[in-house]
Design a protein around this motif. Sequence first.
Motif, PDB file in Angstrom:
ATOM      1  N   UNK A 215       1.945 -11.922   2.391  1.00  0.00           N
ATOM      2  CA  UNK A 215       2.119 -11.416   3.750  1.00  0.00           C
ATOM      3  C   UNK A 215       0.752 -11.016   4.294  1.00  0.00           C
ATOM      4  N   UNK A 216       0.473 -11.423   5.516  1.00  0.00           N
ATOM      5  CA  UNK A 216      -0.787 -11.081   6.162  1.00  0.00           C
ATOM      6  C   UNK A 216      -0.488 -10.465   7.520  1.00  0.00           C
ATOM      7  N   UNK A 217      -1.039  -9.286   7.781  1.00  0.00           N
ATOM      8  CA  UNK A 217      -0.826  -8.618   9.055  1.00  0.00           C
ATOM      9  C   UNK A 217      -2.123  -8.014   9.577  1.00  0.00           C
ATOM     10  N   UNK A 218      -2.173  -7.773  10.866  1.00  0.00           N
ATOM     11  CA  UNK A 218      -3.355  -7.169  11.476  1.00  0.00           C
ATOM     12  C   UNK A 218      -3.227  -5.644  11.416  1.00  0.00           C
ATOM     13  N   UNK A 219      -4.283  -4.980  11.025  1.00  0.00           N
ATOM     14  CA  UNK A 219      -4.237  -3.527  10.867  1.00  0.00           C
ATOM     15  C   UNK A 219      -3.915  -2.814  12.177  1.00  0.00           C
ATOM     16  N   UNK A 220      -4.339  -3.373  13.307  1.00  0.00           N
ATOM     17  CA  UNK A 220      -4.035  -2.750  14.596  1.00  0.00           C
ATOM     18  C   UNK A 220      -2.530  -2.683  14.847  1.00  0.00           C
ATOM     19  N   UNK A 221      -1.769  -3.549  14.179  1.00  0.00           N
ATOM     20  CA  UNK A 221      -0.319  -3.598  14.357  1.00  0.00           C
ATOM     21  C   UNK A 221       0.420  -3.113  13.115  1.00  0.00           C
ATOM     22  N   UNK A 222      -0.263  -2.345  12.281  1.00  0.00           N
ATOM     23  CA  UNK A 222       0.298  -1.928  10.991  1.00  0.00           C
ATOM     24  C   UNK A 222       0.509  -0.420  10.951  1.00  0.00           C
ATOM     25  N   UNK A 223       1.590  -0.021  10.328  1.00  0.00           N
ATOM     26  CA  UNK A 223       1.879   1.387  10.042  1.00  0.00           C
ATOM     27  C   UNK A 223       2.237   1.509   8.568  1.00  0.00           C
ATOM     28  N   UNK A 224       1.944   2.657   7.989  1.00  0.00           N
ATOM     29  CA  UNK A 224       2.298   2.910   6.599  1.00  0.00           C
ATOM     30  C   UNK A 224       3.032   4.238   6.504  1.00  0.00           C
ATOM     31  N   UNK A 225       4.090   4.271   5.708  1.00  0.00           N
ATOM     32  CA  UNK A 225       4.876   5.492   5.525  1.00  0.00           C
ATOM     33  C   UNK A 225       5.292   5.601   4.068  1.00  0.00           C
ATOM     34  N   UNK A 226       5.505   6.825   3.636  1.00  0.00           N
ATOM     35  CA  UNK A 226       5.946   7.078   2.265  1.00  0.00           C
ATOM     36  C   UNK A 226       7.267   7.823   2.324  1.00  0.00           C
ATOM     37  N   UNK A 227       8.376   7.195   1.908  1.00  0.00           N
ATOM     38  CA  UNK A 227       9.683   7.845   1.984  1.00  0.00           C
ATOM     39  C   UNK A 227       9.787   8.985   0.978  1.00  0.00           C
ATOM     40  N   UNK A 228      10.722   9.907   1.174  1.00  0.00           N
ATOM     41  CA  UNK A 228      10.926  10.969   0.186  1.00  0.00           C
ATOM     42  C   UNK A 228      11.258  10.376  -1.172  1.00  0.00           C
ATOM     43  N   UNK A 229      10.696  10.951  -2.207  1.00  0.00           N
ATOM     44  CA  UNK A 229      10.902  10.421  -3.550  1.00  0.00           C
ATOM     45  C   UNK A 229      12.259  10.842  -4.091  1.00  0.00           C
ATOM     46  N   UNK A 230      12.910   9.899  -4.794  1.00  0.00           N
ATOM     47  CA  UNK A 230      14.189  10.193  -5.415  1.00  0.00           C
ATOM     48  C   UNK A 230      14.000  11.107  -6.622  1.00  0.00           C
TER      49      UNK A 230
END
Length: 281
Positions: A215-230
């Motif tokens: 998968x290749x994406x542009x950083x300007x259109x990228x978001x990163x999130x970390x869900x709550x850990x189980x």
Amino acid sequence: MLNRKSSAAALAATALLGETFSAYSIASVSYSPGMVWSIGLIAAVFTLSLALSVILAIRGMPFIGTASILAAGLGLLASGIEHGRTIHVIIGVVCITAGLTFVFLQARFSPFSRYGQWGPWAVAGEGPRERHTRLCRITDLDDRLLPLLEDTVHRYSLGDLRAATKLCCETRYPDNGLLPRGAYVGPAPVVEACILTENLVIILTAHAEGHGVAFVGRLQQTMVSEPPRREDSDGEREIYVRSAWLDSTESSSYPFPLDDSAASREFIEGFREILTATRHT
């Protein structure tokens, strides 16, 4: 992947139909003397259906074990209605109810639902697959990722990534467990990598049977999130990388796996810093 899933569905349907037929025939044989000769055939169908169900379950087909109870119940119910045997009707209804209940409980609560009722870590007596994360240079990536990376560079004309890479992270899974997962539901990944340049995010995934996806994406259109850990996520975590991936018509998220090491925490912090810097340029 579609053909593999279609084959799995066909094999599962064959196994369940065989178990339904076996239950119906066994319950009906006492009312049809002419069927006595076919006891061997009934036993053969039952044995083959059971063996196929076990193989599918081990190879990762979810719900096949509990669905077998439901299939047997349908056979008993049909025989009881046809021959007017209340006891078979009652047993059939009980099996159908139990099968539906177990399927629901397995889907809702059981950790086996992800791998199948007899998934590889259940057979091996192990927990979820162990993972190891490390930060590395792009040239030090696992050999199984390098051909996929080279193809991706050529496909999207990415240029020289060795000089452009700002952050590179790799997560490996050890080859353990008694039986491999994936002949029917898709091979399990064995190594994954996330590469960040000044403008791009690249995710590579290599599977046990040599397949890979990028998968290749542009950083300007990228978001990163970390869900709550189980609560049961001992030693593992993951981040969701959402981007408008090239060759895709809409944005989607990819769960990138990490362990709970300092390298993973450094990678997450570095990823966010690069995203922030990109948005301010």
